[in-house]
Write a protein that holds these residues in place. Structure first.
Motif, short mmCIF file in Angstrom:
data_model
loop_
_atom_site.label_atom_id
_atom_site.label_comp_id
_atom_site.label_asym_id
_atom_site.label_seq_id
_atom_site.Cartn_x
_atom_site.Cartn_y
_atom_site.Cartn_z
N PHE A 163 -12.73 -17.20 32.04
CA PHE A 163 -12.43 -16.49 33.29
C PHE A 163 -13.12 -15.12 33.30
N GLU A 164 -12.94 -14.38 32.20
CA GLU A 164 -13.53 -13.03 32.14
C GLU A 164 -15.06 -13.10 32.20
N ALA A 165 -15.63 -14.10 31.52
CA ALA A 165 -17.10 -14.25 31.52
C ALA A 165 -17.61 -14.49 32.94
N LEU A 166 -16.92 -15.38 33.66
CA LEU A 166 -17.36 -15.69 35.03
C LEU A 166 -17.23 -14.47 35.94
N TRP A 167 -16.09 -13.79 35.82
CA TRP A 167 -15.88 -12.61 36.68
C TRP A 167 -16.97 -11.57 36.41
N LYS A 168 -17.31 -11.40 35.12
CA LYS A 168 -18.29 -10.37 34.75
C LYS A 168 -19.71 -10.75 35.20
N ILE A 169 -20.07 -12.01 35.06
CA ILE A 169 -21.41 -12.44 35.51
C ILE A 169 -21.55 -12.11 37.00
N MET A 170 -20.53 -12.47 37.77
CA MET A 170 -20.57 -12.20 39.21
C MET A 170 -20.58 -10.69 39.47
N ASP A 171 -19.74 -9.98 38.76
CA ASP A 171 -19.62 -8.53 38.96
C ASP A 171 -20.95 -7.81 38.74
N PHE A 228 -21.67 -8.02 47.33
CA PHE A 228 -20.31 -7.47 47.27
C PHE A 228 -20.00 -6.49 48.40
N ASP A 229 -20.93 -5.60 48.67
CA ASP A 229 -20.68 -4.60 49.73
C ASP A 229 -20.53 -5.28 51.08
N TYR A 230 -21.42 -6.24 51.34
CA TYR A 230 -21.40 -6.93 52.63
C TYR A 230 -20.13 -7.77 52.78
N LYS A 231 -19.73 -8.44 51.69
CA LYS A 231 -18.52 -9.29 51.75
C LYS A 231 -17.26 -8.44 51.87
N LYS A 232 -17.33 -7.22 51.32
CA LYS A 232 -16.18 -6.32 51.47
C LYS A 232 -16.05 -5.89 52.93
N GLN A 233 -17.21 -5.63 53.52
CA GLN A 233 -17.25 -5.19 54.91
C GLN A 233 -16.84 -6.32 55.87
N GLU A 234 -17.32 -7.52 55.61
CA GLU A 234 -17.07 -8.63 56.54
C GLU A 234 -15.77 -9.39 56.26
N LEU A 235 -15.46 -9.55 54.96
CA LEU A 235 -14.31 -10.38 54.60
C LEU A 235 -13.19 -9.60 53.91
N GLY A 236 -13.47 -8.33 53.60
CA GLY A 236 -12.48 -7.51 52.91
C GLY A 236 -12.30 -7.89 51.44
N ALA A 275 -14.58 -18.92 45.67
CA ALA A 275 -14.53 -19.25 47.11
C ALA A 275 -14.17 -18.04 47.96
N GLU A 276 -13.60 -17.01 47.33
CA GLU A 276 -13.27 -15.78 48.07
C GLU A 276 -14.53 -15.19 48.72
N LEU A 277 -15.68 -15.47 48.10
CA LEU A 277 -16.93 -14.87 48.58
C LEU A 277 -17.54 -15.64 49.75
N LYS A 278 -17.02 -16.83 50.03
CA LYS A 278 -17.52 -17.67 51.13
C LYS A 278 -19.05 -17.72 51.14
N ASP A 279 -19.58 -18.17 50.03
CA ASP A 279 -21.03 -18.21 49.87
C ASP A 279 -21.42 -19.59 49.36
N GLY A 329 -24.46 -2.23 38.70
CA GLY A 329 -23.58 -1.69 39.74
C GLY A 329 -23.70 -2.44 41.05
N HIS A 330 -22.62 -2.42 41.85
CA HIS A 330 -22.63 -3.14 43.13
C HIS A 330 -23.61 -2.53 44.13
N LYS A 331 -24.02 -1.28 43.88
CA LYS A 331 -24.93 -0.62 44.82
C LYS A 331 -26.33 -0.43 44.22
N ASP A 332 -26.58 -1.04 43.08
CA ASP A 332 -27.89 -0.88 42.43
C ASP A 332 -28.90 -1.86 43.03
N PHE A 333 -29.63 -1.40 44.02
CA PHE A 333 -30.61 -2.25 44.70
C PHE A 333 -31.96 -1.55 44.80
N SER A 334 -33.00 -2.34 44.83
CA SER A 334 -34.34 -1.78 45.05
C SER A 334 -34.48 -1.42 46.53
N LYS A 335 -35.46 -0.58 46.81
CA LYS A 335 -35.73 -0.21 48.20
C LYS A 335 -36.20 -1.47 48.95
#
Lengths: 290, 345
Positions: free
Chosen positions: B40-48, B54-62, B94-98, B220-226
């Motif tokens: 469980f922890e391994a799966l959560w961390k891979i996704m994390d 994550f940011d978009y799903k938080k905005q759209e799905l909470g 499934a929480e991520l609806k992806d 990080g959830h916000k670590d993205f390239s330009k």
């Protein structure tokens, strides 16, 4: 963490400086020593068999794959040159490696293959000769150190579908290298030579995708994002060790030993290592250049 | 004696860097054990650390991924059976609806296909077969036919097949006399993005901006390239279509097919007709957890030309739903609407 790294850097540089200082100060004392330019060229070919291998690449999987086999072929040529009064020896090598690993029995397989080519120039301290110490040096201990330029091209492939099934490995580095040889003299027989060589990168350039960058983006969309990375001893803390025994047999020498390679890198927030240990067996022969 | 001391010092100082090097050896992150909690922890961390929405799903799905951890960690214990653990882990994903987020084991394939399962299919294969008849042609997976009213019909079910410029050109050459072209991508759940672009490149004469993309640069959830602009280049090998095109879409148009629709929206004289597409704009990567179950997740974000997310699909230019009356008469509302539009043009 920063203090730890600084301490490492400090210790590393101090030890290098000590080495250079000791070697050269002693060298100056006996500066009149002269090693005649040797036209002798040493060729050796060894095969790494019964090798063990462990690979980890965080771009592909969060786990190390270590239940594998490793095969290696190395071809080396060494000779003394005319440089620096004949004290500099040249060593060139080709190292080809193939391995396969498993994480779990029956699980997907991980394949690694690569070729490294290198050219090195080593300063033979005092009246040492590391190319053929048994014949051309009166010393029991012979040692040399210098720089080596090397290039590696290879890759890892994970037997699994998806957009990140493998990695291309490419680097061009300037390495520090040193050889320590010990001669065991025997009555009525030619001497046996034990040697150890350490090589580690000082600086260079390596290829790596960025943390979550796909190869589709690099090669199809032509988008580079820090894919050519400056590497040094600390973000590429690789080191390669060779423990060898050269046993004279007729006109040549039987070469036995261990080749230990700790290839690793920590770049673009990705971590990689490929550790291998091979028992090597082969032969060495001396030729005279015209 | 002095020389001996120098020798020893030289050799010792040569070996000292070795100790330094060993001290900075690269090791993998602390591996999780192959227990229910560990997996469980391994799966959560891979996704994390790797999932890109994550940011978009938080905005759209909470969806708050840390809160998800708390909620699902409480459901995992060492007494659970393999299938029970699989179910909990799939529910968490499934929480991520992806649709690109999957957990695969030898006995099941965890997925969230709500992007089409919760909507009308708007496609009837039996009726489409009536339009194709038996004398249609197939060019590397592209089924095509000249309809009675001089309109070309192309059925593209997948982008898994290796569609090349040659295949598309032979098809366009055969349909060259048509007054317009219908490209039916309903039910196409994707494949190779390069194949989608190969097909789309035959419908533009100029290089067009189709969107932007951005990959993760760290954990990080916000670590993205330009974001980098992505263009569709016109096909240089073979023919390029110069007449009206209507693309038929439904909720099953996903991944590479969603990208195809995104490209076609930027091409001239192209109309998207039908239902909202399924989405799936993230490029999936793969990983695994300690028990060997495979994990797939979206790793690279692709935006449209206006920098909008297309993860949850693309709106058509003209909304159409399949009519029950048409279905009873073995008519496909989408194809009939497209034919009428072509005729009126």
């Amino acid at each position: 963490m920063i203090i730890q790294n600084m301490l490492r850097l400090f210790t590393f540089h101090i030890s290098l400086l000590t080495f250079v200082f000791c070697a050269f100060s002693q060298g100056n004392e006996s500066g009149d020593d002269f090693i005649p330019v040797n036209k002798e060229v040493k060729h050796s070919t060894v095969f790494g068999v019964m090798g063990m291998n462990e690979v980890y690449d965080s771009y592909i999987s969060p786990y190390a794959f270590n239940d594998g086999v490793d095969f290696r072929v190395q071809r080396e040529t060494a000779r003394m040159t005319k440089l620096w009064g004949g004290r500099v020896s040249n060593q060139s090598f080709i190292d080809v490696n193939v391995s396969s690993d498993l994480m779990t029995e029956g699980g997907p397989e991980w394949y690694t293959a690569g070729l490294r080519y290198g050219q090195g120039w080593l300063y033979n301290f005092h009246d040492c000769n590391v190319v053929n110490p048994a014949e051309h040096s009166a010393r029991k201990w012979n040692y040399a150190a210098g720089l080596q330029a090397s290039g590696y091209l290879g890759g890892v492939y994970y037997d699994r579908s998806g957009n990140n099934p493998g990695q291309i490995k490419f680097d061009v580095t300037v390495n520090a290298t040193g050889i320590l040889a010990y001669t065991i003299h025997r009555r009525k027989h030619r001497p046996i030579v034990l040697s150890y060589q350490l090589t580690f990168p000082l600086m260079g350039i390596a290829f790596s995708p960025n943390y979550g960058q796909s190869y589709y983006e690099i090669f199809e969309l032509d988008n580079n994002d820090h894919n050519a990375v400056f590497v040094n001893t600390f973000n590429m803390p690789s080191n390669r060790h060779r423990f060898l025994v050269d046993i004279p047999i007729r006109r040549g020498e039987l070469r036995l030993g261990y080749d230990v390679q700790i290839n690793q890198a920590k770049i673009n927030n990705l971590e990689y290592y490929n550790h291998s240990i091979d028992f090597v067996i082969g032969f060495t022969k001396y030729f005279t250049r015209r | 004696m002095k020389a001996f001391k120098y020798n020893i010092l030289s050799i010792a100082s040569m070996l000292l860097p070795l100790l330094c090097l060993y001290s900075c050896i690269v090791v993998e992150d602390e591996p999780f054990d192959n227990s229910n909690k560990g997996n469980f922890e391994a799966l959560w961390k891979i996704m994390d650390e790797h999932y890109c929405f994550f940011d978009y799903k938080k905005q759209e799905l909470g969806v708050d991924w840390n809160e998800v951890h708390v909620r699902y960690a409480a459901q995992v214990n060492e007494d659970m059976k393999r299938e029970q653990l699989f179910e909990v882990l799939c529910n968490m994903l499934a929480e991520l609806k992806d649709g690109h987020v999957n957990l695969s084991a030898a006995f099941d394939y965890g997925r969230n296909w709500s992007f089409f399962e919760e909507y009308p299919q708007n496609y009837n294969d039996s009726i489409v077969q009536l339009y194709l008849g038996r004398d249609y042609r197939i060019a590397s997976g592209l089924k095509y036919k000249l309809l009675e009213d001089n309109i070309g019909y192309v059925r593209c079910e997948t982008f898994v097949d290796g569609v090349g410029d040659g295949n598309v050109s032979f098809m366009l050459d055969y349909l060259a006399s048509c007054s317009g072209l219908i490209i039916d991508v309903r039910g196409n759940s994707g494949g190779e993005i390069t194949r989608a672009h190969t097909l789309a490149s035959h419908f533009t004469n100029e290089k067009v901006l189709i969107g932007y993309y951005s990959h993760k640069t760290g954990k990080g959830h916000k670590d993205f390239s330009k974001p980098v602009a992505e263009y569709l280049e016109p096909a240089t090998d073979g023919y390029r279509w110069q007449k009206p095109v209507i693309v038929l879409t439904n909720r099953e148009c996903y991944s590479a097919c969603n990208d195809f629709v995104k490209c076609m929206k930027q091409c001239p004289d192209v109309t998207i007709l039908g239902d909202h597409t399924g989405g799936g704009s993230g490029m999936p990567f793969n990983s695994e957890i300690p028990n060997g179950w495979g994990v797939r997740y979206s790793a690279v974000v692709f935006y449209d030309a206006e920098m909008n997310q297309t993860e949850f699909g693309i709106d058509p230019d003209i909304f159409v739903q399949m009519s029950g009356t048409d279905t009873e008469q073995n008519l496909d509302t989408y194809i009939e609407t497209a034919r009428k539009m072509m005729a009126s043009e």
